[in-house]
Write a protein that holds these residues in place. Sequence first.
Motif, PDB file in Angstrom:
ATOM      1  N   SER A   1      79.417  60.289  -2.311  1.00 17.85           N
ATOM      2  CA  SER A   1      80.004  61.809  -2.190  1.00 17.85           C
ATOM      3  C   SER A   1      81.226  62.081  -3.126  1.00 17.85           C
ATOM      4  CB  SER A   1      80.428  61.918  -0.723  1.00 17.85           C
ATOM      5  OG  SER A   1      80.915  63.172  -0.651  1.00 17.85           O
ATOM      6  N   ASN A   2      81.897  61.094  -3.455  1.00 15.77           N
ATOM      7  CA  ASN A   2      82.930  61.072  -4.312  1.00 15.77           C
ATOM      8  C   ASN A   2      82.479  61.271  -6.027  1.00 15.77           C
ATOM      9  OD1 ASN A   2      84.962  61.039  -2.556  1.00 15.77           O
ATOM     10  ND2 ASN A   2      85.645  58.827  -2.775  1.00 15.77           N
ATOM     11  N   LEU A   3      81.287  61.084  -6.309  1.00 12.92           N
ATOM     12  CA  LEU A   3      80.688  61.115  -7.475  1.00 12.92           C
ATOM     13  C   LEU A   3      80.145  62.494  -7.873  1.00 12.92           C
ATOM     14  CD1 LEU A   3      78.272  57.800  -7.872  1.00 12.92           C
ATOM     15  CD2 LEU A   3      80.513  58.373  -8.912  1.00 12.92           C
ATOM     16  N   LYS A   4      80.131  63.423  -6.555  1.00 15.39           N
ATOM     17  CA  LYS A   4      79.827  64.741  -6.689  1.00 15.39           C
ATOM     18  C   LYS A   4      78.500  65.224  -7.428  1.00 15.39           C
ATOM     19  CE  LYS A   4      84.585  66.145  -5.810  1.00 15.39           C
ATOM     20  NZ  LYS A   4      84.345  66.360  -4.671  1.00 15.39           N
ATOM     21  N   ILE A   5      77.542  64.185  -7.044  1.00 19.93           N
ATOM     22  CA  ILE A   5      76.287  64.320  -7.805  1.00 19.93           C
ATOM     23  C   ILE A   5      75.286  65.198  -7.186  1.00 19.93           C
ATOM     24  CG2 ILE A   5      76.585  62.499  -9.535  1.00 19.93           C
ATOM     25  CD1 ILE A   5      74.809  60.696  -7.901  1.00 19.93           C
ATOM     26  N   PHE A   6      75.553  65.199  -5.775  1.00 19.55           N
ATOM     27  CA  PHE A   6      74.630  65.801  -4.936  1.00 19.55           C
ATOM     28  C   PHE A   6      75.368  67.150  -4.458  1.00 19.55           C
ATOM     29  CE2 PHE A   6      73.152  61.346  -4.330  1.00 19.55           C
ATOM     30  CZ  PHE A   6      71.925  61.481  -4.760  1.00 19.55           C
ATOM     31  N   ASP A   7      74.497  68.079  -4.053  1.00 18.81           N
ATOM     32  CA  ASP A   7      74.924  69.157  -3.132  1.00 18.81           C
ATOM     33  C   ASP A   7      75.193  68.785  -1.840  1.00 18.81           C
ATOM     34  OD1 ASP A   7      74.781  71.512  -5.315  1.00 18.81           O
ATOM     35  OD2 ASP A   7      72.724  70.795  -5.311  1.00 18.81           O
ATOM     36  N   GLU A   8      74.233  68.033  -1.470  1.00 14.95           N
ATOM     37  CA  GLU A   8      74.431  67.745  -0.081  1.00 14.95           C
ATOM     38  C   GLU A   8      73.683  66.180   0.054  1.00 14.95           C
ATOM     39  OE1 GLU A   8      73.738  70.707   3.064  1.00 14.95           O
ATOM     40  OE2 GLU A   8      72.287  69.226   3.918  1.00 14.95           O
TER      41      GLU A   8
ATOM     42  N   LYS B   1      75.444  59.583  18.104  1.00 15.07           N
ATOM     43  CA  LYS B   1      76.703  59.793  18.701  1.00 15.07           C
ATOM     44  C   LYS B   1      77.907  58.740  17.622  1.00 15.07           C
ATOM     45  CE  LYS B   1      80.400  61.652  20.987  1.00 15.07           C
ATOM     46  NZ  LYS B   1      80.523  63.245  20.645  1.00 15.07           N
ATOM     47  N   MET B   2      77.570  57.586  17.435  1.00 13.55           N
ATOM     48  CA  MET B   2      78.394  56.840  16.636  1.00 13.55           C
ATOM     49  C   MET B   2      78.242  57.357  15.230  1.00 13.55           C
ATOM     50  SD  MET B   2      77.627  53.068  18.243  1.00 13.55           S
ATOM     51  CE  MET B   2      75.980  52.931  18.213  1.00 13.55           C
ATOM     52  N   LEU B   3      77.027  57.792  14.820  1.00 10.51           N
ATOM     53  CA  LEU B   3      77.095  58.320  13.280  1.00 10.51           C
ATOM     54  C   LEU B   3      77.910  59.581  13.220  1.00 10.51           C
ATOM     55  CD1 LEU B   3      73.409  58.062  12.653  1.00 10.51           C
ATOM     56  CD2 LEU B   3      75.357  57.169  11.118  1.00 10.51           C
ATOM     57  N   GLU B   4      77.936  60.534  14.391  1.00  7.66           N
ATOM     58  CA  GLU B   4      78.664  61.682  14.333  1.00  7.66           C
ATOM     59  C   GLU B   4      80.138  61.446  14.333  1.00  7.66           C
ATOM     60  OE1 GLU B   4      77.448  63.465  18.047  1.00  7.66           O
ATOM     61  OE2 GLU B   4      75.726  64.464  17.060  1.00  7.66           O
ATOM     62  N   ILE B   5      80.693  60.345  14.986  1.00  8.55           N
ATOM     63  CA  ILE B   5      82.011  59.761  15.071  1.00  8.55           C
ATOM     64  C   ILE B   5      82.365  59.394  13.548  1.00  8.55           C
ATOM     65  CG2 ILE B   5      83.636  58.333  15.676  1.00  8.55           C
ATOM     66  CD1 ILE B   5      82.008  58.246  18.675  1.00  8.55           C
ATOM     67  N   ALA B   6      81.462  58.567  13.153  1.00  9.04           N
ATOM     68  CA  ALA B   6      82.003  58.079  11.703  1.00  9.04           C
ATOM     69  C   ALA B   6      81.802  59.028  10.458  1.00  9.04           C
ATOM     70  CB  ALA B   6      80.857  57.009  11.551  1.00  9.04           C
TER      71      ALA B   6
ATOM     72  N   LYS C   1      82.451  62.261  10.663  1.00 16.20           N
ATOM     73  CA  LYS C   1      83.101  63.744  11.002  1.00 16.20           C
ATOM     74  C   LYS C   1      83.995  64.203  10.021  1.00 16.20           C
ATOM     75  CE  LYS C   1      87.109  61.735  13.368  1.00 16.20           C
ATOM     76  NZ  LYS C   1      86.973  60.428  12.908  1.00 16.20           N
ATOM     77  N   ASP C   2      84.457  63.258   9.141  1.00 18.02           N
ATOM     78  CA  ASP C   2      85.389  63.894   8.149  1.00 18.02           C
ATOM     79  C   ASP C   2      84.605  64.160   6.760  1.00 18.02           C
ATOM     80  OD1 ASP C   2      87.558  63.738   9.869  1.00 18.02           O
ATOM     81  OD2 ASP C   2      87.865  61.733   9.335  1.00 18.02           O
TER      82      ASP C   2
END
Length: 208
Positions: free
Chosen positions: A27-34, A58-63, A65-66
């Motif tokens: 995500s930090n590489l910013k090579i994807f729109d999503e 649910k565990m994925l949603e928690i992990a 969320k940010d």
Amino acid sequence: MIKRLGIFGGAFDPVHMGHTESLKFISNLKIFDEIQVIPNYASPHDKFIQGNEMHRLKMLEIALKDFKSIKLNKFELNDKNTSYTHKTLNFLKEIYPKTHFSLIIGLDSLHNFTTWKNWKNILSLCSLLVLERKLQDNKELDKELESKISSNIESFFSGHGKIFLLKNNLVNISSTEIRLKIKNNENLTGLVDKQVMDYILSKSLYKR
């Protein structure tokens, strides 16, 4: 409009820091729109999935969320069948017909890629972004796959059927090891997100 979509699939049984740190790095590489995280309903590789889909989701949603640029995709969970990558990619292509798809996998999965169902069809629908992780034994890569490796990221995004090896430091642990540690009441500090661990404990998951 999503021009470049990263796809990160797996059982996430449970999700752990190996998953989230990899996602943070990409995500930090910013090579994807999503980036879309797609949990399996049932593994095509005969891998036993212990946690039911509600708890794993649910565990994925928690992990996650940010993570603003990372979304959860429930296609395979809603499909309620064996989760084949080529089927998921065809579904995504209908929704995002002009999008470049990158399937994010580990180096171990790349070495096994030619055993995947319809693997050549998969490569016609996406490219493979490979997170490098040292294997315990030296395996030779399939020659056809080796010929598809791109030397730079722009070449990788120029079309489907390409492979890019992304060097990063992964948390080298598996969900299998996590489940065993939970069963044995071992410390999971630095291996599982604290809120995910709290959820696991509150639901008494992976104790059997």
